[in-house]
Design a protein around this motif. Structure first.
Motif, PDB file in Angstrom:
ATOM      1  N   THR A  94     -13.615  13.129   6.694  1.00  0.00           N
ATOM      2  CA  THR A  94     -14.073  11.872   6.683  1.00  0.00           C
ATOM      3  C   THR A  94     -15.731  12.015   7.010  1.00  0.00           C
ATOM      4  N   PHE A  95     -15.980  12.745   8.045  1.00  0.00           N
ATOM      5  CA  PHE A  95     -17.813  12.630   8.389  1.00  0.00           C
ATOM      6  C   PHE A  95     -18.312  13.856   7.609  1.00  0.00           C
ATOM      7  N   GLY A  96     -17.738  14.764   6.704  1.00  0.00           N
ATOM      8  CA  GLY A  96     -18.385  15.637   6.196  1.00  0.00           C
ATOM      9  C   GLY A  96     -18.916  16.816   7.014  1.00  0.00           C
ATOM     10  N   LYS A  97     -17.913  17.192   7.830  1.00  0.00           N
ATOM     11  CA  LYS A  97     -18.554  18.128   8.986  1.00  0.00           C
ATOM     12  C   LYS A  97     -18.413  19.508   8.414  1.00  0.00           C
ATOM     13  N   TYR A  98     -19.238  20.601   8.913  1.00  0.00           N
ATOM     14  CA  TYR A  98     -19.134  21.791   8.501  1.00  0.00           C
ATOM     15  C   TYR A  98     -19.083  22.825   9.716  1.00  0.00           C
ATOM     16  N   ASP A  99     -18.778  22.264  10.824  1.00  0.00           N
ATOM     17  CA  ASP A  99     -18.870  23.222  12.072  1.00  0.00           C
ATOM     18  C   ASP A  99     -17.697  24.191  11.926  1.00  0.00           C
ATOM     19  N   ARG A 100     -16.477  23.951  11.360  1.00  0.00           N
ATOM     20  CA  ARG A 100     -15.478  24.934  11.408  1.00  0.00           C
ATOM     21  C   ARG A 100     -15.753  26.095  10.493  1.00  0.00           C
ATOM     22  N   LEU A 101     -16.695  25.811   9.240  1.00  0.00           N
ATOM     23  CA  LEU A 101     -16.811  26.629   8.213  1.00  0.00           C
ATOM     24  C   LEU A 101     -18.071  27.605   8.782  1.00  0.00           C
ATOM     25  N   GLU A 102     -19.002  26.929   9.487  1.00  0.00           N
ATOM     26  CA  GLU A 102     -20.097  27.647   9.997  1.00  0.00           C
ATOM     27  C   GLU A 102     -19.731  28.799  11.118  1.00  0.00           C
ATOM     28  N   GLN A 103     -18.783  28.263  11.846  1.00  0.00           N
ATOM     29  CA  GLN A 103     -18.299  29.141  12.987  1.00  0.00           C
ATOM     30  C   GLN A 103     -17.341  30.128  12.400  1.00  0.00           C
ATOM     31  N   SER A 104     -16.707  29.917  11.439  1.00  0.00           N
ATOM     32  CA  SER A 104     -15.927  30.989  10.820  1.00  0.00           C
ATOM     33  C   SER A 104     -16.664  32.294  10.125  1.00  0.00           C
ATOM     34  N   ILE A 105     -17.813  31.616   9.369  1.00  0.00           N
ATOM     35  CA  ILE A 105     -18.643  32.799   8.874  1.00  0.00           C
ATOM     36  C   ILE A 105     -19.142  33.444   9.880  1.00  0.00           C
ATOM     37  N   LEU A 106     -19.769  32.976  11.044  1.00  0.00           N
ATOM     38  CA  LEU A 106     -20.473  33.796  12.154  1.00  0.00           C
ATOM     39  C   LEU A 106     -19.257  34.802  12.826  1.00  0.00           C
ATOM     40  N   GLU A 107     -18.055  34.230  12.856  1.00  0.00           N
ATOM     41  CA  GLU A 107     -17.169  34.986  13.656  1.00  0.00           C
ATOM     42  C   GLU A 107     -16.781  36.033  12.587  1.00  0.00           C
ATOM     43  N   VAL A 108     -16.494  35.985  11.199  1.00  0.00           N
ATOM     44  CA  VAL A 108     -16.005  36.856  10.458  1.00  0.00           C
ATOM     45  C   VAL A 108     -17.184  37.845  10.221  1.00  0.00           C
TER      46      VAL A 108
END
Length: 408
Positions: A66-80
């Motif tokens: 709904t809100f076009g949030k990318y927090d999950r994606l950004e955090q996943s990239i940093l963790e991997v």
């Protein structure tokens, strides 16, 4: 909209996942629901492929959509990046996030200076194209982003080796076909393979693809990548159908003409004679047979075109040729359609000697004396023995053996 009893044609997203998943050392993060990623990986097993890559899902909920949030994606990239430490991370949108316009490129641009890995955005993952387009795009993506120049590899000149483009896990019988191609190149030209795109290769193999002297294209979807490699690295390519004796001989001659590699004439003649001796047996088997001697072929582009040539070379008429996904085809005798109802109707009404097809078509009610799976999707076949090819000299022999064992 077409009615589907079995499966709709897989999307370009699936083609992308299949092409990258067989590369050891590849790392993929998909921005989308975990279930869709899980399904994409599960299908790899049904293709008789192995998942060599590391594939992760960010998962997402309605707030992300709904809100076009990318927090999950950004955090996943940093963790991997921190924990796995891959050379490259492929970032792709699932069909859900792609349809709503997820801006994968901007996320990669924002994070590129915060991670050690090279981030490669994949922007084609919607629902517009069939899986073959995804395969084509994945192969060109690898050429554009991974393959290094000879200067970067500190190599002065090309080696007398070749690359194979188009041996992907979506290609039914890929293990046996690539084994036969490698065998022929060894026995006839005394040459070894450099890199296989992409089953089963490594990130390092792909990086070193530019040192080869020749690219051998074995499926239409790899043609664009071969042209790109010729433009970027000066590597010539050949795309010659290898189904049937005449086509295989043409392939050998084309390799010689492009590379000037020496042919082992003695070995070549032995291979040709072994096939010719048995081709006559097929024609003799059906010489006095007055009943239906027609075949039908359903599958991917190269299998339909190639198997048609092989069967016609053996004197077997092909009554119906059909490619089961959207693609360009100059041969007007070939139907390009994935419609299940028209296939069911044809198979119910037509008596055949042979039906060569995908697992779905073979599962439909039909009347034929001999069935052979030659294409995906696959319903229940398990292929682990890599020496039953459809291409090359031994591919001819394998098909001939099956035909000679048909009970009339």
């Amino acid at each position: 909209m077409q009615v589907c009893k079995y499966f709709p044609v897989a999307s370009d997203r699936m083609g992308m996942i299949w092409t990258l998943s067989s590369i050891e050392g590849a790392c993929i993060i998909e921005f989308g629901p975990a279930g869709t990623t899980h399904y994409g990986i599960e299908v790899v097993g049904s293709l008789n492929g192995e998942d060599k890559a590391k594939i992760y899902s960010t998962h997402m909920d309605q707030n992300d959509i709904t809100f076009g949030k990318y927090d999950r994606l950004e955090q996943s990239i940093l963790e991997v990046d921190e924990n796995i430490k891959p050379k490259y991370i492929f970032i792709m949108a699932s069909s859900v996030s792609a349809v709503i316009g997820a801006d994968i490129k901007s996320v990669c641009t924002t994070l590129k200076d915060k991670v050690e890995a090279i981030l490669i955005p994949i922007t084609t993952a919607g629902l517009k194209d069939d899986y073959n387009v995804g395969v084509e795009n994945a192969l060109t993506l690898l050429i554009e982003n991974l393959v290094k120049t000879k200067e970067e590899l500190n190599v002065k000149q090309s080696t007398q080796t070749y690359n194979i483009l188009g041996s992907n896990i979506d290609k039914y019988n890929f293990l046996s076909d690539v084994s036969e191609l490698e065998r022929m190149m060894d026995v006839i030209f005394d040459k070894k393979v450099n890199t296989i795109f992409t089953a089963y290769t490594t990130i390092e193999d792909i990086e070193r693809a530019s040192i080869a002297s020749l690219n051998i294209v074995i499926k239409k979807e790899a043609l664009k990548a071969a042209k790109l490699m010729e433009e970027k690295f000066g590597i010539p390519y050949i795309y010659v159908n290898m189904y049937g004796l005449n086509n295989t001989i043409k392939f050998i001659e084309t390799v010689k003409n492009i590379t000037s590699w020496n042919i082992n004439e003695n070995n070549l003649n032995k291979e040709i004679e072994s096939v010719k001796n048995h081709m006559f047996s097929v024609k003799r088997k059906f010489y006095f047979y007055k009943e239906n001697k027609t075949a039908a072929i359903f599958g991917d582009y190269d299998i339909v075109v190639g198997m048609s040539a092989l069967l016609e070379e053996l004197g077997i008429e092909v009554d119906r040729k059909q490619i089961l996904y959207k693609t360009d085809c100059e041969d007007k005798s070939i139907i390009v359609s994935s419609d299940e109802l028209s296939r069911m109707k044809y198979l119910k009404e037509t008596e055949l000697l042979m039906l060569l097809a995908d697992g779905v078509t073979l599962d439909m009610k039909h009347n034929s004396k001999f069935d052979l799976q030659v294409s995906n999707p696959n319903l229940n076949r398990i292929n682990i023995y890599p020496y039953t090819p459809y291409i090359g000299f031994r591919g001819c022999l394998w098909i001939i053996e099956n035909i000679l064992n048909i009970r009339l």
